[in-house]
Design a protein around this motif. Structure first.
Motif, PDB file in Angstrom:
ATOM      1  N   CYS A 154      47.789  47.271  48.235  1.00  0.00           N
ATOM      2  CA  CYS A 154      48.168  46.124  47.443  1.00  0.00           C
ATOM      3  C   CYS A 154      48.335  46.597  45.852  1.00  0.00           C
ATOM      4  CB  CYS A 154      46.714  45.265  47.538  1.00  0.00           C
ATOM      5  SG  CYS A 154      46.939  43.664  46.396  1.00  0.00           S
ATOM      6  N   VAL A 155      49.527  46.140  45.426  1.00  0.00           N
ATOM      7  CA  VAL A 155      50.059  46.658  44.170  1.00  0.00           C
ATOM      8  C   VAL A 155      49.897  45.339  43.042  1.00  0.00           C
ATOM      9  CG1 VAL A 155      52.133  47.388  42.821  1.00  0.00           C
ATOM     10  CG2 VAL A 155      51.926  47.999  45.238  1.00  0.00           C
ATOM     11  N   VAL A 156      48.841  46.042  42.323  1.00  0.00           N
ATOM     12  CA  VAL A 156      48.537  45.070  41.061  1.00  0.00           C
ATOM     13  C   VAL A 156      48.949  45.644  39.760  1.00  0.00           C
ATOM     14  CG1 VAL A 156      46.824  43.792  42.404  1.00  0.00           C
ATOM     15  CG2 VAL A 156      46.202  45.969  40.907  1.00  0.00           C
ATOM     16  N   GLU A 157      49.028  44.492  38.762  1.00  0.00           N
ATOM     17  CA  GLU A 157      49.575  45.071  37.529  1.00  0.00           C
ATOM     18  C   GLU A 157      48.583  45.588  36.990  1.00  0.00           C
ATOM     19  OE1 GLU A 157      52.389  41.091  37.000  1.00  0.00           O
ATOM     20  OE2 GLU A 157      51.089  41.637  34.932  1.00  0.00           O
ATOM     21  N   ASP A 158      47.224  45.187  36.775  1.00  0.00           N
ATOM     22  CA  ASP A 158      46.209  45.859  36.029  1.00  0.00           C
ATOM     23  C   ASP A 158      44.838  45.766  36.751  1.00  0.00           C
ATOM     24  OD1 ASP A 158      45.151  43.581  35.294  1.00  0.00           O
ATOM     25  OD2 ASP A 158      46.560  43.604  33.519  1.00  0.00           O
ATOM     26  N   VAL A 159      43.697  46.452  36.433  1.00  0.00           N
ATOM     27  CA  VAL A 159      42.578  46.638  36.867  1.00  0.00           C
ATOM     28  C   VAL A 159      41.755  45.329  37.117  1.00  0.00           C
ATOM     29  CG1 VAL A 159      40.322  47.665  36.961  1.00  0.00           C
ATOM     30  CG2 VAL A 159      42.209  49.058  36.088  1.00  0.00           C
ATOM     31  N   ALA A 160      42.177  44.266  36.149  1.00  0.00           N
ATOM     32  CA  ALA A 160      41.658  43.174  36.050  1.00  0.00           C
ATOM     33  C   ALA A 160      42.003  42.220  37.302  1.00  0.00           C
ATOM     34  CB  ALA A 160      41.890  42.226  34.864  1.00  0.00           C
ATOM     35  N   ASP A 161      43.262  42.498  37.778  1.00  0.00           N
ATOM     36  CA  ASP A 161      43.835  41.855  38.777  1.00  0.00           C
ATOM     37  C   ASP A 161      43.165  42.537  40.104  1.00  0.00           C
ATOM     38  OD1 ASP A 161      45.535  40.575  37.180  1.00  0.00           O
ATOM     39  OD2 ASP A 161      47.184  41.916  37.442  1.00  0.00           O
ATOM     40  N   LEU A 162      43.003  43.867  40.055  1.00  0.00           N
ATOM     41  CA  LEU A 162      42.175  44.454  41.385  1.00  0.00           C
ATOM     42  C   LEU A 162      40.780  43.621  41.555  1.00  0.00           C
ATOM     43  CD1 LEU A 162      42.154  48.555  41.802  1.00  0.00           C
ATOM     44  CD2 LEU A 162      40.101  46.735  42.000  1.00  0.00           C
ATOM     45  N   TRP A 163      40.199  43.733  40.268  1.00  0.00           N
ATOM     46  CA  TRP A 163      38.795  43.096  40.370  1.00  0.00           C
ATOM     47  C   TRP A 163      38.778  41.814  40.916  1.00  0.00           C
ATOM     48  CZ3 TRP A 163      36.310  44.956  35.112  1.00  0.00           C
ATOM     49  CH2 TRP A 163      36.344  46.233  34.763  1.00  0.00           C
ATOM     50  N   ALA A 164      39.848  41.033  40.508  1.00  0.00           N
ATOM     51  CA  ALA A 164      40.145  39.529  41.021  1.00  0.00           C
ATOM     52  C   ALA A 164      40.264  39.629  42.636  1.00  0.00           C
ATOM     53  CB  ALA A 164      41.128  38.819  40.348  1.00  0.00           C
ATOM     54  N   MET A 165      40.983  40.492  43.203  1.00  0.00           N
ATOM     55  CA  MET A 165      41.252  40.567  44.551  1.00  0.00           C
ATOM     56  C   MET A 165      39.840  40.924  45.061  1.00  0.00           C
ATOM     57  SD  MET A 165      44.600  40.131  45.426  1.00  0.00           S
ATOM     58  CE  MET A 165      44.560  40.853  47.200  1.00  0.00           C
ATOM     59  N   GLU A 166      39.177  42.025  44.523  1.00  0.00           N
ATOM     60  CA  GLU A 166      37.977  42.363  45.208  1.00  0.00           C
ATOM     61  C   GLU A 166      37.033  41.249  45.239  1.00  0.00           C
ATOM     62  OE1 GLU A 166      36.832  45.495  46.636  1.00  0.00           O
ATOM     63  OE2 GLU A 166      38.863  45.114  47.125  1.00  0.00           O
ATOM     64  N   ARG A 167      36.953  40.439  44.310  1.00  0.00           N
ATOM     65  CA  ARG A 167      36.069  39.226  44.243  1.00  0.00           C
ATOM     66  C   ARG A 167      36.295  38.200  45.399  1.00  0.00           C
ATOM     67  NH1 ARG A 167      36.647  39.447  38.665  1.00  0.00           N
ATOM     68  NH2 ARG A 167      38.094  37.805  38.485  1.00  0.00           N
ATOM     69  N   SER A 168      37.393  38.188  45.553  1.00  0.00           N
ATOM     70  CA  SER A 168      37.692  37.224  46.753  1.00  0.00           C
ATOM     71  C   SER A 168      37.284  38.053  48.076  1.00  0.00           C
ATOM     72  CB  SER A 168      39.304  36.876  46.873  1.00  0.00           C
ATOM     73  OG  SER A 168      39.949  37.858  47.415  1.00  0.00           O
ATOM     74  N   GLY A 169      37.069  39.371  48.341  1.00  0.00           N
ATOM     75  CA  GLY A 169      36.638  40.118  49.252  1.00  0.00           C
ATOM     76  C   GLY A 169      37.381  39.852  50.630  1.00  0.00           C
ATOM     77  N   VAL A 170      38.967  39.530  50.370  1.00  0.00           N
ATOM     78  CA  VAL A 170      39.825  39.296  51.529  1.00  0.00           C
ATOM     79  C   VAL A 170      40.581  40.216  52.119  1.00  0.00           C
ATOM     80  CG1 VAL A 170      41.710  38.267  50.613  1.00  0.00           C
ATOM     81  CG2 VAL A 170      41.195  37.267  52.835  1.00  0.00           C
ATOM     82  N   PHE A 171      40.662  41.418  50.929  1.00  0.00           N
ATOM     83  CA  PHE A 171      41.833  42.668  51.260  1.00  0.00           C
ATOM     84  C   PHE A 171      40.975  43.719  51.540  1.00  0.00           C
ATOM     85  CE2 PHE A 171      44.016  45.984  49.518  1.00  0.00           C
ATOM     86  CZ  PHE A 171      45.336  45.982  50.472  1.00  0.00           C
ATOM     87  N   LYS A 172      41.141  44.399  52.622  1.00  0.00           N
ATOM     88  CA  LYS A 172      40.381  45.692  53.271  1.00  0.00           C
ATOM     89  C   LYS A 172      41.119  47.034  52.995  1.00  0.00           C
ATOM     90  CE  LYS A 172      37.382  42.436  54.884  1.00  0.00           C
ATOM     91  NZ  LYS A 172      36.171  42.192  53.813  1.00  0.00           N
ATOM     92  N   GLY A 173      42.149  46.892  52.553  1.00  0.00           N
ATOM     93  CA  GLY A 173      42.696  48.020  52.188  1.00  0.00           C
ATOM     94  C   GLY A 173      42.635  48.834  50.980  1.00  0.00           C
ATOM     95  N   ARG A 174      43.610  49.508  50.427  1.00  0.00           N
ATOM     96  CA  ARG A 174      43.722  50.142  49.173  1.00  0.00           C
ATOM     97  C   ARG A 174      44.519  49.491  48.008  1.00  0.00           C
ATOM     98  NH1 ARG A 174      43.204  56.392  51.536  1.00  0.00           N
ATOM     99  NH2 ARG A 174      40.973  56.215  51.809  1.00  0.00           N
ATOM    100  N   TYR A 175      44.516  50.044  46.865  1.00  0.00           N
ATOM    101  CA  TYR A 175      45.004  49.273  45.749  1.00  0.00           C
ATOM    102  C   TYR A 175      46.076  50.376  45.015  1.00  0.00           C
ATOM    103  CZ  TYR A 175      41.969  45.408  45.993  1.00  0.00           C
ATOM    104  OH  TYR A 175      41.339  44.396  46.529  1.00  0.00           O
ATOM    105  N   HIS A 176      46.954  50.103  44.351  1.00  0.00           N
ATOM    106  CA  HIS A 176      47.605  50.610  43.312  1.00  0.00           C
ATOM    107  C   HIS A 176      47.949  49.978  42.140  1.00  0.00           C
ATOM    108  CE1 HIS A 176      50.089  54.179  42.579  1.00  0.00           C
ATOM    109  NE2 HIS A 176      50.876  53.645  41.856  1.00  0.00           N
ATOM    110  N   VAL A 177      47.480  50.333  41.137  1.00  0.00           N
ATOM    111  CA  VAL A 177      47.416  49.812  39.645  1.00  0.00           C
ATOM    112  C   VAL A 177      48.386  50.055  39.032  1.00  0.00           C
ATOM    113  CG1 VAL A 177      46.255  49.233  37.710  1.00  0.00           C
ATOM    114  CG2 VAL A 177      45.009  49.582  39.846  1.00  0.00           C
ATOM    115  N   LEU A 178      49.415  49.383  38.627  1.00  0.00           N
ATOM    116  CA  LEU A 178      50.926  50.003  37.841  1.00  0.00           C
ATOM    117  C   LEU A 178      50.492  50.205  36.586  1.00  0.00           C
ATOM    118  CD1 LEU A 178      53.662  47.452  39.406  1.00  0.00           C
ATOM    119  CD2 LEU A 178      53.262  49.786  39.873  1.00  0.00           C
TER     120      LEU A 178
END
Lengths: 201, 201
Positions: A88-112
């Motif tokens: 899952c590609v996000v703009e910044d770490v805050a977006d990654l944290w928001a995705m993690e709070r939703s708990g719905v994505f089980k893969g890995r991230y990439h912070v641009l």
């Protein structure tokens, strides 16, 4: 301001100046925050100084994905259970944290680390886009999910990345009515997008 | 949230929780501030941790007036040139700083630490009012200038203090149109007060 006064307040003035550099705080709110800290010296200022020292000593960006963690590789990248082939590609770490709070994505991230921007002269090399290409090749990635902002720059970045990855499934978060959202409060663009992406019940 | 993730973020989560206790910051702005700090580890986080440690070790309330300084007696109370016989009474240290920025008052201060409030059960003993009475007797004070807020509690406090000091001249900041203020933007109360206190040119 008197002579004695300014000497007396040197450390406090420095703290106010540093606090006012935080996003969301101006000189006035920094002054209020520092006075609050001085009042709560034992219960808030001391623990805060300690926590900052600790974070300063341990926090670093993950060399793989750009997430914030305490080692060279973050907890998510180090977790084998998250090697699902989805990034899952996000703009910044805050977006990654928001995705993690939703708990719905089980893969890995990439912070641009931002978005492409002609105006601010941000090209692919300024972001973690080359590193994303390396990861897609190295990590057996089957799907790249773009969770970028619905802004001009966000969408430009999304199209650029999709163009660079012809052999991988590249998807994007759906656009539509937010859960709990009332139509009356939505902008025209969101309503148009939701209508175009309508589903049969 | 994954296992590795939560361990990884323990110090950062603690810092976010502490930052969110500052006035003007909520959980969301605390997260943003902490991510900014992690990005600026060298230039902002480290100096901030240091400044907080220093302020925590040195800052204290002046035993005489309640101002914040680095010794038992603050720079203003220690400055003989400010023994003008005038004491300006303010609610808190932020108000004292605002008065000092204007540079117009040359005397000493007395910081009450709040206002009398029946609702919040704040009586004279909870504030520095007894200490003010002591100072008026001890410091050859000729005028007590009340610079309290134009609120119900502020004015109640002003009247209480004036009642306790029958032998001293007790004055209060003038009420009226702020410099640069436009009538159209002022509330009715301010306009009434400014009209009642009108001066001949």
């Amino acid at each position: 301001m008197g002579h004695g006064m300014s000497e007396d307040r040197e450390a406090i003035d420095r703290l106010i100046e540093l606090m006012s550099r935080l996003p969301g705080l101006g000189p006035r709110s920094a002054r209020r925050a520092v006075l609050h800290l001085v009042k709560k010296r034992g219960t808030l200022l001391a623990p805060l100084a300690e926590a900052m020292t600790e974070v300063g000593a341990t926090a670093r960006e993950c060399l793989n994905c750009g997430n914030v963690g305490t080692g060279d590789i973050c907890g998510i990248c180090a977790d084998e259970r998250r090697a699902t082939g989805q990034i899952c590609v996000v703009e910044d770490v805050a977006d990654l944290w928001a995705m993690e709070r939703s708990g719905v994505f089980k893969g890995r991230y990439h912070v641009l680390g931002g978005t492409l921007s002609a105006l601010d002269a941000v090209g692919p090399e300024e972001l973690r886009i080359p590193r994303l290409m390396d990861r897609v090749r190295a990590e057996a990635v089957s799907e790249v999910i773009l969770a970028l902002g619905a802004t001009i720059d966000g969408q430009t970045t999304a199209h650029y990345i999709a163009d660079q990855l012809p052999d991988v499934s590249v998807t994007s978060l759906a656009q539509g009515v937010p859960v709990g959202g009332e139509l009356d409060y939505l902008d025209d663009g969101t309503i148009s997008a939701a209508l175009r992406a309508r589903r049969s019940l």
